[in-house]
Design an enzyme around this catalytic site. Structure first.
Site, PDB file in Angstrom:
ATOM      1  N   GLY A  80       7.941   4.723 -10.117  1.00 63.65           N
ATOM      2  CA  GLY A  80       6.352   5.235  -9.920  1.00 63.65           C
ATOM      3  C   GLY A  80       5.993   5.949 -11.050  1.00 63.65           C
ATOM      4  N   GLY A  81       6.541   5.719 -11.952  1.00 65.14           N
ATOM      5  CA  GLY A  81       6.336   6.335 -13.314  1.00 65.14           C
ATOM      6  C   GLY A  81       4.830   6.216 -14.051  1.00 65.14           C
ATOM      7  N   THR A  83       1.800   6.726 -12.368  1.00 63.50           N
ATOM      8  CA  THR A  83       0.743   7.428 -11.830  1.00 63.50           C
ATOM      9  C   THR A  83       1.269   8.856 -11.480  1.00 63.50           C
ATOM     10  N   ARG A 105       5.072  -1.403  -9.021  1.00 64.44           N
ATOM     11  CA  ARG A 105       4.481  -2.925  -8.674  1.00 64.44           C
ATOM     12  C   ARG A 105       3.671  -3.268  -9.945  1.00 64.44           C
ATOM     13  N   TYR A 213       8.220  18.568   4.289  1.00 60.42           N
ATOM     14  CA  TYR A 213       8.085  18.104   5.774  1.00 60.42           C
ATOM     15  C   TYR A 213       9.629  17.165   5.883  1.00 60.42           C
ATOM     16  N   LYS A 228      12.014  10.165   3.999  1.00 57.00           N
ATOM     17  CA  LYS A 228      12.320  11.366   3.042  1.00 57.00           C
ATOM     18  C   LYS A 228      13.707  12.125   3.479  1.00 57.00           C
ATOM     19  N   PRO A 254       8.223  18.869  -3.076  1.00 56.92           N
ATOM     20  CA  PRO A 254       6.903  19.345  -3.712  1.00 56.92           C
ATOM     21  C   PRO A 254       6.070  19.986  -2.412  1.00 56.92           C
ATOM     22  N   ILE A 257       0.161  18.991  -4.559  1.00 54.95           N
ATOM     23  CA  ILE A 257      -0.166  18.849  -5.706  1.00 54.95           C
ATOM     24  C   ILE A 257      -1.306  17.770  -5.906  1.00 54.95           C
TER      25      ILE A 257
HETATM   26  C1  LIG Z   1      -3.720  19.113   7.857  1.00 55.51           C
HETATM   27  C2  LIG Z   1      -3.571  17.908   6.687  1.00 55.51           C
HETATM   28  C3  LIG Z   1      -3.554  18.485   5.551  1.00 55.51           C
HETATM   29  C4  LIG Z   1      -3.686  17.376   4.516  1.00 55.51           C
HETATM   30  C5  LIG Z   1      -3.284  17.506   3.010  1.00 55.51           C
HETATM   31  C6  LIG Z   1      -3.627  16.514   2.055  1.00 55.51           C
HETATM   32  C7  LIG Z   1      -2.624  16.523   1.024  1.00 55.51           C
HETATM   33  C8  LIG Z   1      -1.206  16.998   1.110  1.00 55.51           C
HETATM   34  C9  LIG Z   1      -0.522  16.555  -0.075  1.00 55.51           C
HETATM   35  C10 LIG Z   1       1.020  17.132   0.388  1.00 55.51           C
HETATM   36  C11 LIG Z   1       1.639  15.704   0.373  1.00 55.51           C
HETATM   37  C12 LIG Z   1       2.936  15.836   0.817  1.00 55.51           C
HETATM   38  C13 LIG Z   1       3.891  14.374   0.734  1.00 55.51           C
HETATM   39  C14 LIG Z   1       3.295  13.374   0.049  1.00 55.51           C
HETATM   40  C15 LIG Z   1       4.172  12.206   0.134  1.00 55.51           C
HETATM   41  C16 LIG Z   1       3.812  10.905  -0.473  1.00 55.51           C
HETATM   42  O1  LIG Z   1       4.461  10.075  -0.484  1.00 55.51           O
HETATM   43  S1  LIG Z   1       2.162  10.852  -1.407  1.00 55.51           S
HETATM   44  C17 LIG Z   1       2.287   9.448  -2.089  1.00 55.51           C
HETATM   45  C18 LIG Z   1       1.435   8.343  -1.567  1.00 55.51           C
HETATM   46  N1  LIG Z   1       1.141   7.217  -2.576  1.00 55.51           N
HETATM   47  C19 LIG Z   1       0.981   5.909  -2.024  1.00 55.51           C
HETATM   48  O2  LIG Z   1       1.041   5.607  -0.842  1.00 55.51           O
HETATM   49  C20 LIG Z   1       1.158   4.980  -2.956  1.00 55.51           C
HETATM   50  C21 LIG Z   1       1.513   3.694  -2.644  1.00 55.51           C
HETATM   51  N2  LIG Z   1       0.835   3.211  -1.462  1.00 55.51           N
HETATM   52  C22 LIG Z   1       0.459   1.760  -1.007  1.00 55.51           C
HETATM   53  O3  LIG Z   1       0.678   0.902  -1.831  1.00 55.51           O
HETATM   54  C23 LIG Z   1       0.117   1.595   0.260  1.00 55.51           C
HETATM   55  O4  LIG Z   1      -0.694   2.732   0.907  1.00 55.51           O
HETATM   56  C24 LIG Z   1       0.870   1.319   1.440  1.00 55.51           C
HETATM   57  C25 LIG Z   1       0.371   0.885   2.425  1.00 55.51           C
HETATM   58  C26 LIG Z   1       2.133   2.267   1.586  1.00 55.51           C
HETATM   59  C27 LIG Z   1       1.813   0.051   0.825  1.00 55.51           C
HETATM   60  O5  LIG Z   1       0.869  -1.292   0.598  1.00 55.51           O
HETATM   61  P1  LIG Z   1       1.251  -2.571   0.884  1.00 55.51           P
HETATM   62  O6  LIG Z   1       2.643  -2.934   0.804  1.00 55.51           O
HETATM   63  O7  LIG Z   1       0.126  -3.564   0.244  1.00 55.51           O
HETATM   64  O8  LIG Z   1       1.027  -2.493   2.334  1.00 55.51           O
HETATM   65  P2  LIG Z   1      -0.177  -3.368   3.292  1.00 55.51           P
HETATM   66  O9  LIG Z   1       0.089  -4.640   3.446  1.00 55.51           O
HETATM   67  O10 LIG Z   1      -1.471  -2.754   2.940  1.00 55.51           O
HETATM   68  O11 LIG Z   1       0.362  -2.381   4.599  1.00 55.51           O
HETATM   69  C28 LIG Z   1       1.585  -2.577   5.314  1.00 55.51           C
HETATM   70  C29 LIG Z   1       1.360  -2.269   6.791  1.00 55.51           C
HETATM   71  O12 LIG Z   1       1.048  -1.092   6.858  1.00 55.51           O
HETATM   72  C30 LIG Z   1      -0.374  -0.834   7.784  1.00 55.51           C
HETATM   73  N3  LIG Z   1      -1.232   0.249   7.119  1.00 55.51           N
HETATM   74  C31 LIG Z   1      -1.556   0.206   5.804  1.00 55.51           C
HETATM   75  N4  LIG Z   1      -2.396   1.447   5.799  1.00 55.51           N
HETATM   76  C32 LIG Z   1      -2.423   2.120   6.946  1.00 55.51           C
HETATM   77  C33 LIG Z   1      -3.053   3.087   7.482  1.00 55.51           C
HETATM   78  N5  LIG Z   1      -4.002   3.940   6.796  1.00 55.51           N
HETATM   79  N6  LIG Z   1      -3.071   3.242   8.788  1.00 55.51           N
HETATM   80  C34 LIG Z   1      -2.239   2.634   9.636  1.00 55.51           C
HETATM   81  N7  LIG Z   1      -1.445   1.478   9.169  1.00 55.51           N
HETATM   82  C35 LIG Z   1      -1.892   1.220   7.899  1.00 55.51           C
HETATM   83  C36 LIG Z   1      -1.002  -2.189   7.344  1.00 55.51           C
HETATM   84  O13 LIG Z   1      -1.915  -2.483   8.275  1.00 55.51           O
HETATM   85  C37 LIG Z   1       0.137  -3.254   7.353  1.00 55.51           C
HETATM   86  O14 LIG Z   1       0.728  -3.151   8.716  1.00 55.51           O
HETATM   87  P3  LIG Z   1       0.387  -4.666   9.772  1.00 55.51           P
HETATM   88  O15 LIG Z   1       0.829  -6.102   8.695  1.00 55.51           O
HETATM   89  O16 LIG Z   1       1.024  -4.244  10.991  1.00 55.51           O
HETATM   90  O17 LIG Z   1      -1.236  -4.714   9.720  1.00 55.51           O
HETATM   91  N1  NDP Z   2       1.209  14.664  -4.625  1.00 58.70           N
HETATM   92  C1  NDP Z   2       1.765  15.425  -3.804  1.00 58.70           C
HETATM   93  O1  NDP Z   2       1.355  16.504  -3.237  1.00 58.70           O
HETATM   94  C2  NDP Z   2       3.292  15.245  -3.087  1.00 58.70           C
HETATM   95  C3  NDP Z   2       3.802  14.199  -3.654  1.00 58.70           C
HETATM   96  N2  NDP Z   2       5.201  13.796  -3.294  1.00 58.70           N
HETATM   97  C4  NDP Z   2       5.903  13.011  -3.824  1.00 58.70           C
HETATM   98  O2  NDP Z   2       5.976  12.966  -5.130  1.00 58.70           O
HETATM   99  C5  NDP Z   2       6.100  11.487  -5.625  1.00 58.70           C
HETATM  100  C6  NDP Z   2       4.810  10.826  -6.372  1.00 58.70           C
HETATM  101  O3  NDP Z   2       3.569  10.886  -5.414  1.00 58.70           O
HETATM  102  P1  NDP Z   2       2.318  10.952  -6.135  1.00 58.70           P
HETATM  103  O4  NDP Z   2       2.535  10.948  -7.629  1.00 58.70           O
HETATM  104  O5  NDP Z   2       1.547  12.167  -5.449  1.00 58.70           O
HETATM  105  O6  NDP Z   2       1.672   9.492  -5.483  1.00 58.70           O
HETATM  106  P2  NDP Z   2       1.428   8.364  -6.371  1.00 58.70           P
HETATM  107  O7  NDP Z   2       0.886   7.394  -5.492  1.00 58.70           O
HETATM  108  O8  NDP Z   2       0.706   8.506  -7.688  1.00 58.70           O
HETATM  109  O9  NDP Z   2       2.780   7.919  -6.641  1.00 58.70           O
HETATM  110  C7  NDP Z   2       3.543   6.766  -6.025  1.00 58.70           C
HETATM  111  C8  NDP Z   2       4.151   5.756  -6.939  1.00 58.70           C
HETATM  112  O10 NDP Z   2       5.125   5.026  -6.406  1.00 58.70           O
HETATM  113  C9  NDP Z   2       4.858   3.507  -6.842  1.00 58.70           C
HETATM  114  N3  NDP Z   2       5.279   2.561  -5.808  1.00 58.70           N
HETATM  115  C10 NDP Z   2       4.579   2.354  -4.458  1.00 58.70           C
HETATM  116  N4  NDP Z   2       5.389   1.597  -3.945  1.00 58.70           N
HETATM  117  C11 NDP Z   2       6.130   0.860  -4.640  1.00 58.70           C
HETATM  118  C12 NDP Z   2       7.197  -0.087  -4.746  1.00 58.70           C
HETATM  119  N5  NDP Z   2       7.307  -0.895  -3.580  1.00 58.70           N
HETATM  120  N6  NDP Z   2       7.733  -0.312  -5.874  1.00 58.70           N
HETATM  121  C13 NDP Z   2       7.906   0.383  -6.615  1.00 58.70           C
HETATM  122  N7  NDP Z   2       6.983   1.447  -6.982  1.00 58.70           N
HETATM  123  C14 NDP Z   2       6.075   1.832  -5.925  1.00 58.70           C
HETATM  124  C15 NDP Z   2       3.390   3.553  -7.175  1.00 58.70           C
HETATM  125  O11 NDP Z   2       3.177   2.582  -8.301  1.00 58.70           O
HETATM  126  P3  NDP Z   2       2.610   0.998  -7.884  1.00 58.70           P
HETATM  127  O12 NDP Z   2       1.615   0.952  -6.923  1.00 58.70           O
HETATM  128  O13 NDP Z   2       2.314   0.454  -9.256  1.00 58.70           O
HETATM  129  O14 NDP Z   2       3.720   0.271  -7.205  1.00 58.70           O
HETATM  130  C16 NDP Z   2       2.983   4.825  -7.509  1.00 58.70           C
HETATM  131  O15 NDP Z   2       3.268   4.965  -9.029  1.00 58.70           O
HETATM  132  C17 NDP Z   2       6.232  10.736  -4.379  1.00 58.70           C
HETATM  133  O16 NDP Z   2       7.667  10.543  -3.952  1.00 58.70           O
HETATM  134  C18 NDP Z   2       5.691  11.526  -3.163  1.00 58.70           C
HETATM  135  O17 NDP Z   2       6.359  11.250  -1.645  1.00 58.70           O
HETATM  136  C19 NDP Z   2       5.753  14.921  -2.351  1.00 58.70           C
HETATM  137  C20 NDP Z   2       5.092  15.850  -1.752  1.00 58.70           C
HETATM  138  C21 NDP Z   2       3.634  16.258  -2.348  1.00 58.70           C
END
Ligand SMILES: CCCCCCCCCCC/C=C\C=C\C(=O)SCCNC(=O)CCNC(=O)[C@H](O)C(C)(C)COP(=O)(O)OP(=O)(O)OC[C@H]1O[C@@H](n2cnc3c(N)ncnc32)[C@H](O)[C@@H]1OP(=O)(O)O
Ligand code: NDP
Length: 349
Positions: A80-81, A83, A105, A213, A228, A254, A257
């Protein structure tokens, strides 16, 4: 001591009650206003700042912390380097002399990041496409890395997926999608690299990026919390088992952020940001550069005695949410005077 009458005591309770009620109204989550002002805020997120006045005491230092050259002749592999936080960590390691391999990806995103960072630091950043959910793809990615750079000295498992969703709305595939990226993906990368490093008698530092969490669990992000927590168990277990092969395993949890990936999936309207910052004792979000400095330290030779550590890096958010009495921050000086008088005037039980 100021004497307190029954009437005043009634005032204090009334005051506190209205304070608590107004907080409940502000923080209520059963009915949230997603009106145009919140949407406007989110669209212009770059211009908005909710930092509190006391955050001035905690101004971020975003310069690189370790001495120049700390990573000369080292190879770092960052999932995930391309973004967000992964990109920030790659930038710092590259600036410190590492040759980096970034994998995820989206090859185009990776290539653009690689070109930008290399041109700034003068050190090579390689982009390798890899879906960490697929163990064969992980194995091919490691083959490619071995051709490019040899086996790495530093592995950062940072790739993740997440979205907020009430669990009763979650499909089996939604659960699988997150847990496959976070837990299985981390395990596939760690096992593939770990085995090859062991075969080659090469030591390495493994770092996993989890979340606060992972420890407490959290509603509405249940697959992420579960996965996690699994990653933390994996890393703590391997810290115990693979020290004998020269491998260290550490974890950063973290707090919030700002990155597009996280905020667009966890607070898509921007509605919750203000209340979230209000509960962070340091009064602001973290910065990617701050996280990257910590990751660079933990993965460096300066931390060679550090293994099995779980570092919470959240501006104090976790303890602030945990303490039963922490809401008393909102009580004013005058209210404290009255409360103290009431408490002191109570005799016996
Ligand atoms: C009080 C609230 C406080 C709010 C605070 C906000 C800020 C907080 C910051 C602190 C964060 C703490 C932790 C963070 C952890 C993280 O990990 S952040 C990183 C997030 N980054 C990403 O998610 C990047 C990669 N993500 C993705 O690529 C996609 O989002 C996905 C869905 C993870 C994967 O993509 P893909 O493989 O293409 O999957 P899909 O085919 O689209 O979907 C697969 C199935 O999932 C279902 N789906 C997808 N989205 C949703 C949704 N929003 N709700 C419900 N279901 C969802 C989708 O329908 C598919 O299932 P089905 O086949 O059954 O339909
Ligand atoms: N930002 C925040 O506040 C917090 C973030 N974190 C953690 O920090 C880390 C980075 O998150 P952040 O930078 O915020 O979010 P991003 O969404 O920018 O980073 C997630 C990265 O994971 C990669 N990724 C997702 N699915 C796959 C896959 N199947 N194979 C390979 N790579 C994949 C994405 O790239 P691509 O789509 O190209 O695959 C993307 O670069 C995560 O582990 C997140 O849980 C934890 C707590 C707080």
């Amino acid at each position: 001591m100021v004497p307190v009458s029954v009437g005043q005591a009634g005032n204090v309770s009334g005051l506190l009650l209205s304070l608590i009620l107004s907080e409940q109204v502000q923080n209520r989550t059963d009915s949230v206003d997603f009106g145009p002002s919140q949407l406007w805020c989110h669209r212009f997120a770059g211009l908005r700042s909710y930092a509190t006045p006391h955050s001035q005491f905690f101004a971020p230092s975003e310069g690189i912390m370790l001495p120049a050259g700390s990573y000369n002749n080292k190879v770092a592999f960052i999932t995930g380097g391309g973004t967000g936080l992964g990109r920030a960590m790659t930038g710092v390691l590259s600036q410190l002399g590492a040759q980096c391999v970034i994998a995820s990806r989206k090859l185009e995103v990776l290539q653009q990041t690689a070109t930008e960072i290399s041109s700034q630091t003068g050190n090579k950043v390689h982009a390798v496409q890899c879906d960490v959910r697929d163990p064969q793809a992980v194995s091919r990615c490691v083959d490619q890395m071995v051709e490019l750079t040899g086996l790495p000295d530093v592995i950062i498992n940072n790739a993740a997926g997440n979205f907020i969703c009430p669990s009763e709305r979650l499909s089996a595939n939604g659960w699988k999608s997150i847990t496959d990226i976070v837990l299985n993906g981390t395990a596939f990368v760690t096992l593939e690299l770990g085995k090859r490093l062991i075969q080659n008698q090469k030591g390495a530092s493994f770092l996993a990026i989890t979340t606060i969490y992972a420890e407490s669990g959290s509603g509405f992000v249940v697959p992420s919390a579960s996965a996690k927590a699994g990653v933390e168990a994996l890393y703590k277990s391997l810290a115990a088992e693979w020290g004998r092969y020269g491998h260290r395993f550490n974890i950063i949890q973290p707090g919030p952020i700002r990155t597009k990936g996280a905020f667009s999936r966890l607070d898509p309207t921007g509605t919750f940001e203000k209340s979230m910052i209000g509960r962070i004792p340091t009064g602001r979000l973290g910065k990617p550069a701050e996280l990257a400095n910590l990751a660079a330290y933990l993965s460096s030779d300066y931390a060679s005695w550090m293994s099995g550590a779980v570092i919470r890096f959240d501006g104090g958010e976790y303890v602030s949410m945990a303490g039963e009495f922490n809401e008393l921050r909102k009580v004013t000086d005058d209210q404290w005077k009255m409360l103290e008088t009431m408490i002191r005037s109570t005799k016996g039980s």
